[in-house]
Scaffold this motif. Structure first.
Motif, short mmCIF file in Angstrom:
data_model
loop_
_atom_site.label_atom_id
_atom_site.label_comp_id
_atom_site.label_asym_id
_atom_site.label_seq_id
_atom_site.Cartn_x
_atom_site.Cartn_y
_atom_site.Cartn_z
N TYR A 1 -6.06 3.00 11.27
CA TYR A 1 -7.01 1.96 11.67
C TYR A 1 -6.72 0.64 10.99
N CYS A 2 -5.90 0.69 9.93
CA CYS A 2 -5.67 -0.50 9.12
C CYS A 2 -4.41 -1.26 9.54
N MET A 3 -3.37 -0.50 9.88
CA MET A 3 -2.12 -1.17 10.27
C MET A 3 -1.42 -0.39 11.37
N SER B 1 -5.00 -4.62 5.51
CA SER B 1 -4.34 -4.53 4.20
C SER B 1 -3.99 -5.90 3.63
N CYS C 1 0.83 -1.20 0.00
CA CYS C 1 0.00 0.00 0.00
C CYS C 1 0.86 1.25 0.00
N ASN D 1 -7.77 3.69 -2.33
CA ASN D 1 -7.59 4.91 -1.54
C ASN D 1 -7.59 6.15 -2.44
N GLY E 1 -4.57 -4.30 0.62
CA GLY E 1 -3.61 -3.34 0.13
C GLY E 1 -4.26 -2.35 -0.84
N GLU E 2 -3.41 -1.69 -1.57
CA GLU E 2 -3.93 -0.77 -2.57
C GLU E 2 -3.84 -1.44 -3.94
N LEU F 1 -0.28 3.98 1.42
CA LEU F 1 -0.66 4.70 2.65
C LEU F 1 -0.42 3.78 3.86
N ARG F 2 -0.60 4.34 5.03
CA ARG F 2 -0.39 3.57 6.27
C ARG F 2 -1.51 3.93 7.26
N CYS F 3 -2.76 3.78 6.87
CA CYS F 3 -3.87 4.28 7.69
C CYS F 3 -3.82 3.71 9.12
FE1 SF4 Z 1 -5.27 2.63 4.15
FE2 SF4 Z 1 -6.35 0.92 2.37
FE3 SF4 Z 1 -3.73 1.13 2.61
FE4 SF4 Z 1 -5.12 0.04 4.57
S1 SF4 Z 1 -4.89 -0.78 2.56
S2 SF4 Z 1 -3.42 1.49 4.77
S3 SF4 Z 1 -7.00 1.24 4.47
S4 SF4 Z 1 -5.13 2.75 2.00
#
Ligand code: SF4
Ligand code: SAM
Length: 328
Positions: A31-33, A324, A25, A101, A72-73, A27-29
């Motif tokens: 709530y997700c990781m 993810s 991914c 995302n 993941g993305e 990003l590193r949201c």
């Molecule tokens: Fe954010 Fe989606 Fe990446 Fe999880 S998989 S960190 S929710 S963008």
């Protein structure tokens, strides 16, 4: 034909499969990781597109009608457009949708439309750059906004997914609801789930009932009907709006009784329930190109699907996991 379908031991018809095509991914949201990240699936373990296609084709032949490509993305995986193109031409597949995302959408929206993606779910948790950055730990809000505009331009219907967190972004609930007055999007408010079990996660949960009460203080809305292949959201229409709002309440009002889905992880295992540790490895059958064995395994997995999860707004007894790697 009906006895070929995937029906679980509670009589639920399983017609929706989520395919996590990568655990990587951009990003590193939060709530997700966890902040330190999560162990990555090795390149050898990640399913090839050929293997993913074999699962998809086999699953569709068994009654799967809707596939969501996720991660993941998903848009960071090389070759994704060609793969989507192949998926969209599987005979019997009624819906091909993708969750993203939005960071790479500006460049890719037109191609996604051409590849046959029928709808995009775009995760966006704040309209404020600072808050967006705090939640995603690195994201650029402007890119997501440009991505949403590109999706509209390409004619792909858009759903916006907002994970509501108390004290983090819940002050923006009404702004997200108001977006539907101007845009034909479906905005869905998702209860925060304690997947990574961060400390004091309970304080972050805003129950769906509260979300709706807060929206009702400003807007008048009415219920919308539930379509057969629609997800778990309860949907509403605000008076005069072009779009709709929805609430997804995995904790306060779980929708397990209507659950119609299974999930394939990037490493080739299948989870029949998000919160169950039971995973079944399809990889040996996929590596052998053995569609008949994949069929037998899918039937067994669906047969073992738990009746419901046990997570509530205050208690979570599952092992922590990063969304993810499973695809949400
Ligand atoms: Fe954010 Fe989606 Fe990446 Fe999880 S998989 S960190 S929710 S963008
Ligand atoms: N990267 C893509 C994205 O973010 O849209 C797809 C994968 S992401 C894991 C899929 C969805 O899971 C996103 O909409 C995300 O907001 C949601 N999600 C991840 N962790 C969550 C959590 N703890 N609670 C609620 N939703 C979560």
């Amino acid at each position: 034909m009906e006895n070929m379908k995937l029906i679980d031991s509670y009589g639920r018809k399983i017609n929706y499969m989520r395919l996590a095509v990568t655990d990587r991914c951009n990003l590193r949201c939060r709530y997700c990781m966890p902040a330190q990240g999560v162990p990555k699936v090795t390149p050898q373990e990640i399913l090839s597109y050929e293997e993913l296609y074999l699962v998809a084709r086999t699953a569709v032949s068994m009654g799967i009608e809707k596939i969501r490509v996720t991660g993941g993305e998903p848009l960071v995986r090389k070759g994704i457009l060609e793969f989507l193109n192949r998926l969209s031409s599987i005979s019997g597949l009624k819906e091909l949708v993708l969750t993203t995302n939005g960071l790479l959408l500006e460049e890719m929206a037109e191609d996604l439309a051409r590849a046959g993606v029928q709808r995009l779910n775009i995760s966006l948790d704040s309209f404020d750059q600072q808050t967006f950055k705090e939640i995603t730990r690195c994201g650029d809000l402007k890119k997501v906004s440009a991505g949403i505009a590109a999706a509209e331009q390409a004619g792909i219907p858009v759903k916006i997914n907002m994970v509501v967190m108390r004290g983090v972004n819940d002050a923006e609930l009404l702004d997200f609801a108001a977006l539907t007055l101007k845009k034909p999007h479906a905005v869905r408010f998702i209860e925060y789930m304690p997947t990574i079990k961060e400390e004091n996660w309970q304080s972050l949960v805003v129950p769906g009932s509260e979300i709706l009460e807060r929206i009702a203080q400003k807007f008048t809305y009415k219920n919308l009907d539930h379509a057969e292949l629609a997800g778990p959201a309860r949907n509403y229409h605000i008076e005069g709006a072009k779009g709709s709002i929805g609430v997804i309440t995995p904790l306060s009002g779980h929708f397990c009784g209507d659950c119609n889905r299974i999930r394939l992880t990037a490493a080739g295992t299948v989870r029949s329930c998000l919160f169950s540790e039971r995973e079944y490895d399809l990889k040996p059958f996929l590596r052998a190109g053995d569609a008949a064995a994949v069929k037998v395994a899918l039937r067994r997995i669906v047969g073992d699907k738990p009746g419901q999860h046990q997570i509530t707004s205050t208690e979570a007894d599952h092992q922590a996991f990063a969304m993810s790697s499973i695809g949400g």
